[in-house]
Motif scaffolding. Structure first.
Motif, PDB file in Angstrom:
ATOM      1  N   ARG A 225      40.225  36.397  35.061  1.00 40.40           N
ATOM      2  CA  ARG A 225      40.607  37.079  36.277  1.00 40.40           C
ATOM      3  C   ARG A 225      40.044  38.504  36.378  1.00 40.40           C
TER       4      ARG A 225
ATOM      5  N   LEU B 105      51.650  35.964  37.817  1.00 42.71           N
ATOM      6  CA  LEU B 105      50.486  35.116  37.585  1.00 42.71           C
ATOM      7  C   LEU B 105      50.857  34.089  36.530  1.00 42.71           C
TER       8      LEU B 105
ATOM      9  N   TYR C 147      34.261  37.891  38.861  1.00 43.73           N
ATOM     10  CA  TYR C 147      35.179  36.806  39.216  1.00 43.73           C
ATOM     11  C   TYR C 147      35.562  36.973  40.685  1.00 43.73           C
ATOM     12  N   LYS C 148      35.472  35.895  41.455  1.00 49.06           N
ATOM     13  CA  LYS C 148      35.608  36.033  42.917  1.00 49.06           C
ATOM     14  C   LYS C 148      36.970  36.544  43.365  1.00 49.06           C
ATOM     15  N   ARG C 149      38.032  36.173  42.631  1.00 46.07           N
ATOM     16  CA  ARG C 149      39.358  36.615  43.065  1.00 46.07           C
ATOM     17  C   ARG C 149      39.893  37.705  42.129  1.00 46.07           C
TER      18      ARG C 149
END
Lengths: 521, 314
Positions: free
Chosen positions: A435, A423, A440-442
């Motif tokens: 993150r 990352l 958090y969507k991802r």
């Protein structure tokens, strides 16, 4: 007669390609007439002095995601295009925020109003003068204040942008946002220019010339660059798109490339003829475990993995010792924000076995490590990890998948046991740590911790720098205690330069600063 | 005559429908989302959503396919998802390399294989001829990508004679363009030469045992005259058929070779478009290749009738 007609048809079909090609060439090189004459003048000047343009070539490993800076996210694209665009502010090699298109800035005591004094006598690559109107246009577009969809969540807290006069700007936020200064490094683009996705222009030391997918990106020197100190020596730079590390070595050896970052395994092939330099690159390589899926929903299993995996061994075997071991999701290169006091998992196989037994797996279990096959570095790491896991009876099958498949299965659908990935770090710790926020969507590791969510939210409105740093350090501590992942290493960026190349600068984010490169003539 | 052309056109259209359908179906089962592939793991989730909406990726694949078919019927190949450029323009700019590579490697293999095959056929009884023939088996077996890597190692890295890649357009720098095509041409031509040599040599030997050769012998013609006047003419004709197939083979091989040498050709674009799940681009490329292959076979059919008037188009 008919036969001849058919022949002509076939030949025409084959020629269509070449003709389209010419049309395309004309259209992409077509510039406003002023610009064309300027280029022509310069060419004649060059011919008069009878000099070849001084060119440096290097390599990037992936295609550009988008040449419009607001639509791009990939680290490799930023590495190249940061030579073309500039923000109000910029960053130096230590990650400090420094003035760029803004000469200076002031933040009100309540942390809501940012005032910028803009730099005079800056021109865009098309010759347009830079002023407050361009900044208003840019910030409004990024924040979605122009009636269109917002382009970046980093600007979602902006409530208004106002040009006080031609060279002074005031931005008002809805609530304090300590990450906003870093957001101000986002590219400022000229108002009223609509060809950004085909012929992008900015204010940077280099101008965009061309991008041929699968081939290369070419930039040329901006002779009118405002900062005398950063005026490039190079007339032209080429970034070849080469994804195979062996091909990079070949490119260096054959003289196609002047310098390039290389796989540390290949150092031995190059060190006799090339100068090798290395530095941490603010990347987090980790063994991510699916926290939502058994057996990794049990913190004891995750901790057992942390006890058994020997990071130093991996760094030696895979990175040729060019890497720094990590303890949490933050690289030591992030200096002030890095929590250097975490020391939880010294290698201890007995402890790991005990933890596994407590979790109900006294004999270990079978699992998979999904790795993107195009990243040989992660594939190699997976092999060492799988071997180390055998010590506690965990049999890991390495499942190599294509990059597109990895993104779909792991990153989008969260359908995996464990994976190894890198990352890329950011300048702002919030962007690195967000993150793991539960909504958090991802959040592909499926981490869910109320305390963590609270700390992250608090940090982004905390104006006191010391307190803010403390909050981020606590976040790192939680990630380590919860053993969310096995944080392996920050692999060093290893660069090989041929003799005569100097000036390579390491930044805490991916940026190939070509203005700093010097070639012996 | 008209029946012949309409048959060809129907077969072309069927091929195009089939290949586009197959590509479409493969993309349906292949995992991978273009927006994620473009932006990667560094992207802000807002960016990914915005891009998906912009590229119509939120619509079902079948709907996107129908939109694409509709556009195609209007003559619009659409825009590449990955690069957001017109597909026609992207393919157009890459025809040059693949066309040159195909023509050059075909030319090179023909000029080598014809004399070599004749020479081998004339000396077929000698033991060294058998060795050379056996060697051609090796040429058949060696994959072109391996040859490509070996050639790069020898001529680019060790000797610095020729560039590996760095193609410049023919119009910009013809010398550099041709220089960078030398190694890929050789890599492609070796396998093809082996096929052609074996094929032509066997054909020549077969012909030499046929009855018209015996007749010619009995008329008192010497063996050279028989070979060049009669046997060669009869042997070259079937070679035309195989040339059609070989051109298709070269196009396939160029996918690999262009990628090893990083040449900006059609093959390189195919690899990129599959990697990035770029449906409009790959569809257009597959159709382009289908048209080229059908057209080449069509040209071969016509040349056939020109060379041998006994064959009529039916």
């Amino acid at each position: 007669m008919k036969k001849i007609a058919i022949f002509m048809l076939v030949i025409m079909l084959l020629l269509v390609g070449c003709t389209t090609n010419q049309v395309e060439n004309n259209s992409t090189t077509a510039l406003p007439s002023e610009q064309t004459t300027a280029v022509a003048d310069q060419q004649t000047a060059d011919q008069a002095t009878d000099q070849e343009p001084l060119t440096a070539s290097t390599a990037i490993s992936s295609e550009l995601d988008n040449i419009d800076p607001w639509l791009s996210a990939a680290a490799d694209t930023k590495a190249v295009m940061s030579n073309v665009f500039e923000g109000l502010l910029w960053y130096d090699t230590s990650g400090n925020i420094v003035p760029a298109l803004a000469k200076s800035w002031q933040i009100s005591d309540d942390g809501l109003t940012y005032s910028f004094a803009l730099r005079e006598n800056v021109t865009f690559h098309n010759g347009d003068q830079f002023d407050a109107a361009d900044v208003v246009y840019s910030i409004e577009a990024l924040a979605g204040l122009n009636g269109e969809e917002a382009l970046s969540s980093r600007f979602s807290g902006v409530s208004s942008v106002e040009a006080v006069d031609q060279m002074t700007l005031k931005i008002t936020l809805k609530e304090p946002d300590t990450a906003f200064l870093v957001a101000c490094t986002e590219a400022i683009l000229p108002v009223g220019y609509d060809r950004q996705t085909t012929q992008p222009i900015g204010t940077g030391p280099f101008k965009f010339e061309s991008y041929e997918p699968g081939q290369k990106v070419v930039l040329v020197k901006n002779d009118n660059y405002w900062d005398e100190a950063r005026l490039p020596q190079l007339d032209k730079v080429e970034f070849y798109i080469i994804s195979d590390p062996t091909a990079v070595v070949n490119g260096l050896k054959s003289g196609q490339l002047d310098f390039a970052d290389i796989d540390p395994k290949n150092i031995a092939l190059l060190e006799n003829e090339f100068e090798i330099v290395a530095a941490p690159q603010n990347m987090i390589q980790l063994l991510a475990m699916n926290n939502q899926r058994a057996p990794y929903d049990d913190v004891r299993v995750r901790q057992a993995f942390n006890y058994v995996i020997n990071k130093e061994q991996i760094i030696k075997a895979v990175a040729n010792s060019y890497g720094s071991a990590l303890t949490s999701n933050m690289s030591p290169i992030m200096d002030v924000y890095y929590n250097g006091e975490i020391n939880l998992y010294a290698n201890d196989i007995d402890k790991a076995k005990t933890l596994l037994a407590e979790a109900g797996y006294p004999d270990g279990f079978n699992t998979t490590i999904t790795v993107p096959a195009n990243y040989q570095f992660h594939v190699d790491t997976a092999q060492v990890v799988a071997n180390q896991l055998l010590q506690i009876g965990v049999k890991a099958e390495i499942k190599q998948v294509e990059w597109g498949v990895w993104l779909d299965e792991v990153y989008k659908q969260f359908n995996y046991d464990t994976t190894i990935i890198g990352l890329a770090g950011k300048l702002d710790p919030h962007q690195v740590l967000v993150r793991y926020q539960s909504d958090y969507k991802r959040n592909f590791m499926g981490f869910n911790d109320d305390e963590y969510d609270r700390l992250i939210a608090q940090a982004s409105v905390e104006n006191d720098m010391t307190k803010r740093v403390e909050l981020y350090k606590q976040c790192q501590q939680i990630l380590a205690e919860q053993a969310t992942a096995v944080y392996i290493m920050d692999p060093n960026l290893v660069v090989a330069m041929r003799p005569g190349v100097a000036g390579f600068k390491f930044y805490p984010v991916r940026f190939l600063d070509m203005a700093a490169i010097r070639l012996d003539q | 005559m008209i029946a012949f052309y309409s048959k060809k056109i129907i077969s072309l259209i069927t091929t195009i429908i089939l290949v586009s359908l197959i590509t479409f179906l493969v993309f349906q089962v292949l995992p991978g989302n273009p927006a994620y592939i473009i932006l990667g793991v560094e992207a802000d989730p807002l960016q990914i959503e915005a891009l998906e909406a912009k590229l119509n990726l939120d619509k079902p694949l079948i709907e996107r396919y129908l939109i694409w078919v509709g556009d195609l019927l209007r003559g619009d190949l659409g825009e590449s998802i990955r690069f957001q450029r017109p597909v026609a323009e992207m393919i157009g700019s890459r025809v040059e390399v693949t066309l040159l590579l195909t023509v050059l490697s075909l030319f090179l293999s023909i000029i080598i294989s014809i004399p070599l095959a004749i020479w081998l056929a004339l000396n077929s009884e000698k033991s060294w001829s058998k060795w050379v023939t056996a060697l051609s088996q090796v040429g058949l077996a060696v994959p072109s990508f391996w040859l490509a890597i070996i050639l790069i190692y020898i001529f680019s890295i060790a000797l610095h004679w020729l560039p590996a890649g760095q193609y410049e357009r023919l119009a910009d720098d013809p010398i550099k363009a041709l220089q960078s095509l030398i190694l890929p041409t050789i890599a492609l031509a070796i396998g093809i030469t082996a096929i052609l040599v074996r094929y032509l040599r066997n054909n020549l030997l077969d012909q030499m045992e046929s009855e018209y050769v015996r007749t010619a012998m009995s008329k008192g013609l010497n063996s050279h005259e028989i070979l060049y006047r009669h046997v060669l003419q009869n042997s070259l004709l079937p070679m035309l058929t195989i040339l059609g197939m070989i051109t298709a083979e070269i196009l396939g091989g160029s996918i690999v070779v262009e990628n090893v040498f990083a040449l900006p050709g059609i093959g390189n674009l195919i690899a990129i478009s599959i990697g990035s799940r770029d449906l409009p681009l790959i569809q257009a490329l597959v159709i382009y290749l289908a048209i080229v292959v059908v057209m080449i076979n069509f040209v071969v059919d016509i040349v056939y009738t020109v060379i041998d008037p006994r064959i009529r188009l039916r």
